[in-house]
Design an enzyme around this catalytic site. Sequence first.
Site, PDB file in Angstrom:
ATOM      1  N   SER A 185      31.637  26.418  27.535  1.00  0.00           N
ATOM      2  CA  SER A 185      31.326  27.402  28.568  1.00  0.00           C
ATOM      3  C   SER A 185      32.419  27.443  29.624  1.00  0.00           C
ATOM      4  O   SER A 185      33.053  26.416  29.918  1.00  0.00           O
ATOM      5  CB  SER A 185      29.995  27.046  29.235  1.00  0.00           C
ATOM      6  OG  SER A 185      29.782  27.813  30.405  1.00  0.00           O
ATOM      7  N   TYR A 197      24.375  21.697  33.657  1.00  0.00           N
ATOM      8  CA  TYR A 197      24.709  22.491  32.470  1.00  0.00           C
ATOM      9  C   TYR A 197      26.192  22.363  32.146  1.00  0.00           C
ATOM     10  O   TYR A 197      26.575  22.088  31.004  1.00  0.00           O
ATOM     11  CB  TYR A 197      24.342  23.957  32.708  1.00  0.00           C
ATOM     12  CG  TYR A 197      24.865  24.887  31.636  1.00  0.00           C
ATOM     13  CD1 TYR A 197      24.340  24.865  30.342  1.00  0.00           C
ATOM     14  CD2 TYR A 197      25.897  25.791  31.906  1.00  0.00           C
ATOM     15  CE1 TYR A 197      24.825  25.708  29.355  1.00  0.00           C
ATOM     16  CE2 TYR A 197      26.374  26.641  30.922  1.00  0.00           C
ATOM     17  CZ  TYR A 197      25.841  26.599  29.661  1.00  0.00           C
ATOM     18  OH  TYR A 197      26.327  27.420  28.677  1.00  0.00           O
TER      19      TYR A 197
END
Length: 336
Positions: free
Chosen positions: A127, A152
């Site tokens: 990501s 995350y």
Amino acid sequence: MKYLVTGVAGFIGNFVAERLCNEGHDVIGIDNLNDYYDPNLKLARLKRIEHFENFTFIKMDISDRIAMPALFAEQQFDRVIHLAAQAGVRYSIENPMAYIDSNIVGFANILEGCRHNKVGHLVYASSSSVYGANKKVPFSTDDAVDHPVSLYAATKKSNELMAHSYSHLYNIPTTGLRFFTVYGPWGRPDMAPFLFTDAVANDREIKVFNHGKMQRDFTYIDDIVEGVIRIQNIIPSKPEPSALSDKESVIEGSPLYKIFNIGNNQPVELETFINCIENALDKKAVKNYMPMQDGDVVRTFADVSDLEKIVDYKPKTDLQYGIDQFVGWFKEYNNK
């Protein structure tokens, strides 16, 4: 070839599986169909691809330490495209253990499956959030990413480190893909395109964080899929020792390990993004300007020079075109 696509009922996984099926590959898709967002959207995505005779769906959680090894042993996949994860920056503040279970334990199960079953190439989703609050732009895969600002992001950076260790120890070709703000038809309802479109269409105000002083490198789903397909065909390999210079022979890191950014390479102001939605809906937004959220970043901006150099590709979809496509789908899906 036979592929495993994890997160096949998710946004990116669904489109990647469709592309592989269209190319004639056998695809086993798994997903746990959790309720992080409306499972009906996930089921609707599955209906898009259930007609393919070369597609099989199996409901399975990647964190299952019994089912996952059995799946790998039974199916003997040629390649794995791992797109399943507990997504969302802000939800990681509310429910951190969901991220540990899916993104750490689940990824370990994927690595172990590849290790014990001679998988030819593991491509997995990282990501752009791993860049944290980096101020140097555009974000390069050569940049240090040691200061994530959300759990995350920390789990995605952990995935990259875990993949490197398995590439180094077990000669497994692994490639991580740092996706930049993916949007398009069938997109996730927890992301800005869906949230803003839904609010504007239904005469609700939209929350504009950091008072609109934000930039995102919005990347259209078709561009993401094209990048994934091209990259999974470029398998990292060890060079012959004779081909290495003395300097190269002592460089740390596994030659079987690679990271790519996949982004549009054109960050867009949040106000411009909102204008595109207003144009597509032919309706003005009611904006509520708010402070920055915990775990968020001000700007994302992908350096895609490696993508251009190695796979001869660069995302290029115009934002207004992409938003028009998304809004058209949104209206149809919601019978607007």
